[in-house]
Design an enzyme around this catalytic site. Structure first.
Site, PDB file in Angstrom:
ATOM      1  N   ARG A 338      85.703   7.685  90.354  1.00  0.00           N
ATOM      2  CA  ARG A 338      86.673   7.917  89.484  1.00  0.00           C
ATOM      3  C   ARG A 338      87.530   9.154  90.089  1.00  0.00           C
ATOM      4  NH1 ARG A 338      85.770   9.939  83.224  1.00  0.00           N
ATOM      5  NH2 ARG A 338      84.159  11.227  83.962  1.00  0.00           N
ATOM      6  N   GLU A 430      91.387   6.079  76.806  1.00  0.00           N
ATOM      7  CA  GLU A 430      90.768   7.187  75.949  1.00  0.00           C
ATOM      8  C   GLU A 430      91.945   8.177  75.799  1.00  0.00           C
ATOM      9  OE1 GLU A 430      88.628   9.204  78.972  1.00  0.00           O
ATOM     10  OE2 GLU A 430      90.202   9.059  80.635  1.00  0.00           O
ATOM     11  N   ASP A 458      87.219  11.881  74.641  1.00  0.00           N
ATOM     12  CA  ASP A 458      88.627  12.214  75.043  1.00  0.00           C
ATOM     13  C   ASP A 458      89.507  11.586  74.048  1.00  0.00           C
ATOM     14  OD1 ASP A 458      89.801  13.834  77.426  1.00  0.00           O
ATOM     15  OD2 ASP A 458      88.271  12.569  78.587  1.00  0.00           O
ATOM     16  N   ASP A 629      80.949  17.809  79.273  1.00  0.00           N
ATOM     17  CA  ASP A 629      82.058  17.800  80.433  1.00  0.00           C
ATOM     18  C   ASP A 629      83.217  18.051  79.700  1.00  0.00           C
ATOM     19  OD1 ASP A 629      82.597  15.429  79.112  1.00  0.00           O
ATOM     20  OD2 ASP A 629      82.395  14.198  80.749  1.00  0.00           O
TER      21      ASP A 629
END
Length: 728
Positions: A338, A430, A458, A629
């Site tokens: 990613r 997202e 998100d 996160d």
């Protein structure tokens, strides 16, 4: 900033230049001058496009903010709202059929269904654990987690608890009845698992037993004292380890010492939300681990229980098939990487004017360059056997930004001499504008699309920020039952199926955020394959093994076939705003919500800023460990910012709560020698001030993202640490 060297018009941080030229480029046949020239070309050609698209984000949000100001206090008019979004270009029209054309994808992407592990690639040990999580012990996963309760005599204790072991064996046998069904018998009855030549022999006492599907038996192997029997169900594999010399094997009627599941079929090695990479040194650490994974030589030595251990990538698994030939199965997860999104820039490379270049451009060039070491292999520890590189691209807002990603990787392929569409793209669904225009977004990468995935956190953060001025939003826990969320999750599957993504790519679902709550995960996460998703995120190898059970319980391909052609999720439902409206919420409920959000923000931010830890298990206000996160930080910070904007809480109340929660977080981290307390002098704690800024200035952060503040403050903390080291 460190020192730089000139590379054409670019200035490149010395440590990055050394890594690229001495390590990443070695053996690729690409000259350093050509690499840097290509990166410069990307910056010159696509940099203005990137900046223009970021300006479009700001323009659209400003127009939406103005709409909500003008309509505040009025009943929501769904038709007028939708027409407004179409007028400003937030919604685009795309009604033409779409057929995904992605080719040369590995089976783990196109055909198989199973768990997906996400891990910060910046941590070599975690990265290796994840890559090796392709296979996992079901017995260990059951025995070592709350999947089996501790009540009565089932508590694990210090040594082997035979009573708990018996429960593991019982549950294992019940699982085998699903994954390796027998004709007219249950696995708990089997007294012998053996071989006659290369054929399987099963006995229940004196009675011979057959498999319900004889073709499910694929082969066998000898590993030490154990006989390993290999089975396949729904395309994924199960090993029965038969060994009566082990405690479990002695307890099991059939001598089953373990059940090993093919678990994390794929792993996302993350350079984004789960890492704290703010400068050239950090970026090199990220890239070096990814390069080691692609070369196959990454190793990490560490101390555990007084012993020095070295972890490396697992070898492939070898068996003798029923026809006597060698059967080889991958020993590692197929790895995706990613990259970061379009927003952030990096000072690891400066352009001709001395400005930072887009961080995503650097990620694209370097991560694909590193992956070339895998593409050039014909044997050994290979990642993609189909000659593809899989890049997950997050936080894109709408089709134009996805089209920029397609253009970016086309130019990377040209620069590195790769065939078009060698790089496959995972589109993270997202952000709200991507959700509402998902078909058009998929169309922009239709020949390299290998992944669409929903991400609740998100997506919720963007939902809150988009409707920031419309009114106060519901409590976080209530977001999960908001109408827009269910429609969003269904729409992702519907659009993926309608475009024919199965066979070409994955349809994914989001993370299980409670790494210690495996019983709850087992009870609920089967909902993801039942919803038609071919993969779903898990936080650990153990969770991957337990979640793999769900892909034996559910035939995802059959579910997808049933869902194809159902009535699509309604756009107006996805556009419903998650507002409190006339609903009353008590002062005590507001206080609890504020405390919970504040404590979670502080617990995550203090590790990010002071220790550079981008993903960690953070105890919540009740002591329950949650994986945090930047996505979880975004939603919590935006939630407080929204309630502050609409007067449910005051600035003074936020500061007081943050200060009080800092003491709670300090106490929770008292056993960490590297921890720096916040509550003793909050005005001097960069971490505490970062948390405050994220909330108090949350309305003004671009799309509610936390990266700009985190990066700036982490650099500040690192500079302070360097000054302190110099003084001592």
């Amino acid at each position: 900033m460190g020192s730089y060297s000139q590379r054409g018009p670019l200035k490149v941080a010395d440590e990055l230049a050394a890594f690229v030229e001495q390590e990443a480029l070695a053996g690729t046949g690409i000259a350093a001058a050509d690499f840097w020239s290509s990166l410069h070309g990307l910056v010159v050609e696509l940099g203005p496009v990137n900046r223009s698209l970021l300006a479009t984000r700001d323009r659209l949000q400003a127009e939406i903010d103005d709409w909500h100001r003008r309509h505040r206090g009025q009943p929501h008019d769904a038709g007028a709202y939708r027409a407004f979004l179409e007028k400003i270009g937030y919604l685009v029209e795309d009604r033409e059929p779409l057929a995904i054309g992605t080719a040369s994808v590995d089976p783990e992407i196109g055909q198989l269904a199973g768990p997906q592990l996400v891990v910060p690639v910046m941590n070599a040990r975690f990265a290796l654990n994840a890559a090796n999580a392709r296979w996992g012990s079901l017995y260990d996963a059951l025995y070592g987690t709350d999947a089996i309760p501790d009540e009565g005599g089932l508590a694990p204790g210090k040594g082997y608890n035979a009573e708990r072991g018996a429960e593991v064996i019982r549950r294992g046998a019940a699982f085998l009845d699903v994954a390796v069904p027998l004709a007219g018998a249950a696995h708990a009855e089997i007294t012998e698992y053996g071989l006659a030549g290369d054929e399987l022999v099963l006995r229940a006492g004196e009675r011979a037993v057959r498999l319900a599907d004889p073709d499910a038996f694929r082969g066998h192997a000898r590993r030490g004292t154990a006989l390993v029997l290999l089975f396949c169900h729904h395309g994924i594999h199960v090993e029965l380890v038969i060994d009566r010399t082990t405690p479990a094997g002695q307890q099991s009627r059939g001598g089953v010492a373990d059940i090993v599941l093919e678990s994390a079929l794929t792993t996302i090695q993350d350079c984004e939300d789960s890492v704290a990479a703010v400068d050239a040194a950090d970026k090199v650490a990220v890239y070096r681990n990814w390069l080691g994974l692609m070369r196959g030589d990454l190793a990490e030595t560490f101390e555990k229980a007084g012993k020095t251990l070295t972890r490396r990538l697992a070898e492939d698994r070898r068996y003798r098939s029923r026809d006597g030939a060698e059967l080889v199965l991958p020993g590692r997860s197929l790895m995706l990487v990613r990259n970061v999104g379009h927003l952030m820039t990096t000072d690891a490379v400066l352009d001709a004017e001395g400005g930072e270049i887009p961080e995503g451009f650097l990620d694209a060039m370097v991560t694909v360059l590193c992956a070339m070491h895998d593409l050039r292999k014909t044997e050994g520890l290979r990642n993609s056997r189909r000659g593809s590189v899989y890049v997950v691209k997050p936080k894109m807002h709408g089709p134009e930004e996805v089209a920029l990603t397609d253009a970016l990787f086309s130019r990377v392929e040209d620069a590195l001499g790769l065939a078009r569409n060698t790089v496959k793209i995972g589109v993270m669904d997202e952000e709200r504008r991507t959700t509402l225009n998902l078909r058009a977004a998929m169309r922009a990468v239709k020949d390299r699309l290998a992944f669409i995935n929903t991400g609740f956190l998100d997506r919720t953060g963007d939902e809150i920020h988009t409707c920031m001025l419309a009114g106060a939003v519901v409590p976080k826990a209530d977001m999960r039952s908001a109408p827009w969320l269910g429609a969003y999750e269904d729409n992702n599957v519907d659009e993926g199926l309608a475009a024919g993504l199965p066979g070409h790519g994955q349809i994914g679902k989001g993370m299980w955020a409670k790494p210690d709550a495996m019983a709850e995960m087992l009870a609920t996460k089967a909902g993801h394959p039942r919803a038609g998703a071919s993969t779903a995120w898990v936080p650990s190898p153990t969770a991957a093994t337990l979640h793999a059970m769900h892909y034996h319980e559910v035939d995802v391909a059959a579910v997808q076939q049933e869902l194809t052609g159902r009535t699509p999720a309604a756009l107006d439902t996805m556009l419903q705003l998650p507002l409190l409206g006339s609903r009353n919420i008590s002062g005590d409920a507001v206080r609890r919500e504020l405390e919970n959000n504040a404590q979670g923000i502080l617990g995550y931010v203090v590790r990010w800023i002071d220790q550079g830890i981008g993903c960690s298990k953070v105890p919540d206000i009740n002591g329950v460990g949650l994986m945090e996160d930047r996505a979880t930080l975004r939603i919590s910070a935006q939630h407080i910012a929204n309630w502050l904007e609409h007067g449910l809480v005051t600035r003074e109340q936020v500061i007081e709560t943050m200060t009080r929660m800092a003491a709670v977080v300090d106490a929770q981290n008292a056993g960490d020698p590297a921890y720096r307390p916040m509550a003793t002098a909050p005005q001097d704690s960069i971490a505490f001030q970062t948390a405050l800024e994220l909330v108090l200035d949350g309305v003004r952060q671009p799309n509610g993202y936390t990266e700009p503040v985190l990066h700036r403050r982490r650099r500040e903390a690192k500079a302070r640490q360097r000054r302190q080291e110099q003084r001592t």
